[in-house]
Design a protein around this motif. Sequence first.
Motif, short mmCIF file in Angstrom:
data_model
loop_
_atom_site.label_atom_id
_atom_site.label_comp_id
_atom_site.label_asym_id
_atom_site.label_seq_id
_atom_site.Cartn_x
_atom_site.Cartn_y
_atom_site.Cartn_z
N MET A 137 0.69 1.06 3.60
CA MET A 137 -0.17 0.22 2.77
C MET A 137 -1.60 0.75 2.73
SD MET A 137 1.33 -3.57 3.76
CE MET A 137 0.70 -4.39 2.29
N VAL B 148 -3.77 1.03 4.95
CA VAL B 148 -4.74 0.44 5.89
C VAL B 148 -5.14 1.49 6.91
CG1 VAL B 148 -5.10 -1.34 7.63
CG2 VAL B 148 -3.83 -1.87 5.54
N ALA C 152 -4.24 -3.32 -0.11
CA ALA C 152 -3.08 -2.86 0.64
C ALA C 152 -1.78 -3.19 -0.09
CB ALA C 152 -3.08 -3.51 2.04
N GLN D 117 1.11 -0.19 8.20
CA GLN D 117 -0.30 -0.02 7.86
C GLN D 117 -0.54 1.32 7.17
OE1 GLN D 117 -1.81 -0.66 11.87
NE2 GLN D 117 -2.76 -2.59 11.25
#
Length: 267
Positions: free
Chosen positions: A249, A251, A212, A246
Amino acid sequence: MLVVETSQPKTPANFILASDGAAYPLAARALLAMRLTGAGAPHIGRMFLKRPAAFNTSIGGRSYAGFTIWWPGARYNLTQTMIPEICQQVDTLIAVDKALETSARHIGLALRSFSSIYDRLMHQGEDCVIDSITALEALWKLDSELSFRLAFRTSSLLGTSDDLREQVFETLRTYYSIRSKIVHGTRLRASESALVQNDEPLRELVRKTLRAFIHLLANPGEWTIGRLAKDPDTVLLHSEKRSALQRAMAVLPLGAPNPLTTLPTLG
């Protein structure tokens, strides 16, 4: 088998060299990408180097670099579907290479600690746990309230549901307690020793967190590594801001609903 090829124009300075010294770092980068992609413990042993020549100058021959670690580690199952992801990870590592030595030195330190999990000459489970926690501390730049902040930040980043956040939080608190006992020489309970010998739940969290951070470093936008470092706790407490982070990154996928993912369980 891992084959690495390098090339450069022939000059008087490299005419008699058997190697330009670039092969082993390239192999190490590919190995790091494999370790970041899947579970297991892939290693390379001694690398043999050979320079092809159009004519014999009676100089050169085979040379080698590196060494072989006696502990083979857990099996790494390399599948066809993993290869594009590994190649993409190699490209990302190339893209952030300079930043890891300058503006993002903490991520470079985390990657070195992660690699140490696999590359220690005399493998010891206690060292692997210490290396994993060190990698997470470096990523989050922690210097106080380490156990709670490390568990809170990592679980908030990786957790895509309340249940998963709770699971990650408890896993990290457990392993941080074990890490503290190790560095202070305290005897571990039998259940804790078992977690040390099978540390994949912790290693998987480190692997996902590293991916990430590296993704964000390579793909800055509204969110950057610098912005994240200023006050991550406030962002991670806010559900909408946390989801945006998120996605930045990787995720969470862009434009996709929050998936319910699972991690290896303790014990």
